[in-house]
Design a protein around this motif. Structure first.
Motif, PDB file in Angstrom:
ATOM      1  N   ARG A  32       0.861  -1.188   0.000  1.00 24.95           N
ATOM      2  CA  ARG A  32       0.000   0.000   0.000  1.00 24.95           C
ATOM      3  C   ARG A  32       0.894   1.233   0.000  1.00 24.95           C
ATOM      4  O   ARG A  32       0.989   1.942   0.989  1.00 24.95           O
ATOM      5  CB  ARG A  32      -0.916   0.002   1.221  1.00 24.95           C
ATOM      6  CG  ARG A  32      -1.910  -1.138   1.235  1.00 24.95           C
ATOM      7  CD  ARG A  32      -2.727  -1.145   2.502  1.00 24.95           C
ATOM      8  NE  ARG A  32      -1.804  -1.010   3.638  1.00 24.95           N
ATOM      9  CZ  ARG A  32      -2.151  -0.689   4.858  1.00 24.95           C
ATOM     10  NH1 ARG A  32      -3.393  -0.481   5.157  1.00 24.95           N
ATOM     11  NH2 ARG A  32      -1.260  -0.580   5.820  1.00 24.95           N
ATOM     12  N   PRO A  33       1.555   1.495  -1.122  1.00 24.84           N
ATOM     13  CA  PRO A  33       2.562   2.560  -1.143  1.00 24.84           C
ATOM     14  C   PRO A  33       1.978   3.962  -1.059  1.00 24.84           C
ATOM     15  O   PRO A  33       0.882   4.218  -1.547  1.00 24.84           O
ATOM     16  CB  PRO A  33       3.239   2.352  -2.500  1.00 24.84           C
ATOM     17  CG  PRO A  33       2.167   1.765  -3.358  1.00 24.84           C
ATOM     18  CD  PRO A  33       1.380   0.861  -2.428  1.00 24.84           C
ATOM     19  N   VAL A  34       2.740   4.845  -0.435  1.00 23.31           N
ATOM     20  CA  VAL A  34       2.410   6.270  -0.471  1.00 23.31           C
ATOM     21  C   VAL A  34       2.549   6.733  -1.922  1.00 23.31           C
ATOM     22  O   VAL A  34       1.681   7.405  -2.460  1.00 23.31           O
ATOM     23  CB  VAL A  34       3.332   7.084   0.464  1.00 23.31           C
ATOM     24  CG1 VAL A  34       3.082   8.574   0.301  1.00 23.31           C
ATOM     25  CG2 VAL A  34       3.124   6.662   1.919  1.00 23.31           C
ATOM     26  N   HIS A  38       7.632   2.795  -3.166  1.00 26.86           N
ATOM     27  CA  HIS A  38       7.776   2.888  -1.708  1.00 26.86           C
ATOM     28  C   HIS A  38       8.323   1.540  -1.217  1.00 26.86           C
ATOM     29  O   HIS A  38       7.700   0.504  -1.393  1.00 26.86           O
ATOM     30  CB  HIS A  38       6.391   3.186  -1.140  1.00 26.86           C
ATOM     31  CG  HIS A  38       6.268   3.219   0.337  1.00 26.86           C
ATOM     32  ND1 HIS A  38       5.148   3.758   0.932  1.00 26.86           N
ATOM     33  CD2 HIS A  38       7.051   2.788   1.357  1.00 26.86           C
ATOM     34  CE1 HIS A  38       5.253   3.655   2.239  1.00 26.86           C
ATOM     35  NE2 HIS A  38       6.412   3.077   2.521  1.00 26.86           N
ATOM     36  N   VAL A  39       9.498   1.565  -0.621  1.00 26.18           N
ATOM     37  CA  VAL A  39      10.180   0.353  -0.169  1.00 26.18           C
ATOM     38  C   VAL A  39      10.149   0.272   1.357  1.00 26.18           C
ATOM     39  O   VAL A  39      10.297   1.284   2.046  1.00 26.18           O
ATOM     40  CB  VAL A  39      11.657   0.345  -0.652  1.00 26.18           C
ATOM     41  CG1 VAL A  39      12.423  -0.860  -0.114  1.00 26.18           C
ATOM     42  CG2 VAL A  39      11.714   0.382  -2.173  1.00 26.18           C
ATOM     43  N   LEU A  40       9.980  -0.933   1.866  1.00 29.31           N
ATOM     44  CA  LEU A  40      10.134  -1.213   3.289  1.00 29.31           C
ATOM     45  C   LEU A  40      11.443  -1.972   3.453  1.00 29.31           C
ATOM     46  O   LEU A  40      11.690  -2.950   2.737  1.00 29.31           O
ATOM     47  CB  LEU A  40       8.983  -2.058   3.818  1.00 29.31           C
ATOM     48  CG  LEU A  40       7.592  -1.454   3.689  1.00 29.31           C
ATOM     49  CD1 LEU A  40       6.539  -2.436   4.204  1.00 29.31           C
ATOM     50  CD2 LEU A  40       7.501  -0.133   4.425  1.00 29.31           C
ATOM     51  N   VAL A  41      12.271  -1.520   4.376  1.00 30.50           N
ATOM     52  CA  VAL A  41      13.532  -2.188   4.673  1.00 30.50           C
ATOM     53  C   VAL A  41      13.394  -2.774   6.069  1.00 30.50           C
ATOM     54  O   VAL A  41      13.039  -2.060   7.017  1.00 30.50           O
ATOM     55  CB  VAL A  41      14.719  -1.206   4.610  1.00 30.50           C
ATOM     56  CG1 VAL A  41      16.026  -1.935   4.927  1.00 30.50           C
ATOM     57  CG2 VAL A  41      14.792  -0.534   3.241  1.00 30.50           C
ATOM     58  N   PRO A 102       9.756   7.378  -2.466  1.00 28.59           N
ATOM     59  CA  PRO A 102      10.258   8.315  -3.474  1.00 28.59           C
ATOM     60  C   PRO A 102       9.494   9.628  -3.418  1.00 28.59           C
ATOM     61  O   PRO A 102       8.289   9.641  -3.200  1.00 28.59           O
ATOM     62  CB  PRO A 102      10.000   7.593  -4.803  1.00 28.59           C
ATOM     63  CG  PRO A 102       8.961   6.580  -4.507  1.00 28.59           C
ATOM     64  CD  PRO A 102       9.065   6.243  -3.056  1.00 28.59           C
ATOM     65  N   ARG A 103      10.216  10.739  -3.597  1.00 30.59           N
ATOM     66  CA  ARG A 103       9.608  12.067  -3.558  1.00 30.59           C
ATOM     67  C   ARG A 103      10.032  12.876  -4.763  1.00 30.59           C
ATOM     68  O   ARG A 103      11.162  12.792  -5.217  1.00 30.59           O
ATOM     69  CB  ARG A 103      10.033  12.825  -2.298  1.00 30.59           C
ATOM     70  CG  ARG A 103       9.592  12.258  -0.968  1.00 30.59           C
ATOM     71  CD  ARG A 103       8.097  12.302  -0.751  1.00 30.59           C
ATOM     72  NE  ARG A 103       7.472  13.560  -1.084  1.00 30.59           N
ATOM     73  CZ  ARG A 103       7.364  14.620  -0.266  1.00 30.59           C
ATOM     74  NH1 ARG A 103       7.852  14.579   0.938  1.00 30.59           N
ATOM     75  NH2 ARG A 103       6.754  15.709  -0.681  1.00 30.59           N
TER      76      ARG A 103
END
Length: 137
Positions: A32-34, A38-41, A102-103
């Motif tokens: 459910r990315p922003v 969007h990565v989770l580490v 990412p922005r």
């Protein structure tokens, strides 16, 4: 931990869109990315919050977070990243994870994570600072 989703992803028993899988941890796309990419580490070992991560593992874990943070902008054409960790509150999976989002300027993300407030006075701010400093020893 048997009932932890992120432990299952690390173990490979639950599929995920992995971007990196190394001894210090695993990075995979948030379902459910922003924003897309969007990565989770996550660290390989099961710890719930950052304070539980052994200090001996901090350099390797944050080295992995740093690598992912450096890779996301050029990989996706982003201008930068937003990096965040929730501890307990707003932590949807009880396994330490760092968000690398990412922005791009004008992407519409504005303080949506944290409503802003003000201190009533410099004295109030000093009191909060002193309480935290005291806890740090």
């Amino acid at each position: 931990m048997a009932d932890c989703l992120f432990c299952a992803i690390v173990a490979g028993t639950v599929p995920a869109f992995k971007v990196i899988d190394v001894p210090s941890g695993v990075g995979f796309l948030d379902i459910r990315p922003v924003f897309k990419g969007h990565v989770l580490v996550v660290p390989r070992q099961h710890v719930v919050t950052l304070p539980e991560l052994p200090s001996s593992d901090l350099a390797e874990y944050f080295g992995l977070v740093q690598r992912v943070t450096a890779a996301v902008p050029p990989a996706l054409g982003a201008q930068g990243t937003f990096v965040a960790i929730n501890n307990v509150v707003s932590q949807s999976v009880a396994h330490l994870h760092t968000h690398v989002v990412p922005r791009t300027k004008g992407d519409g993300l504005r303080g949506f994570f944290w409503p802003r407030t003000k201190y009533a006075s410099d004295e109030e701010a000093a009191d909060y600072a002193a309480k935290i400093a005291s806890e740090l020893g």
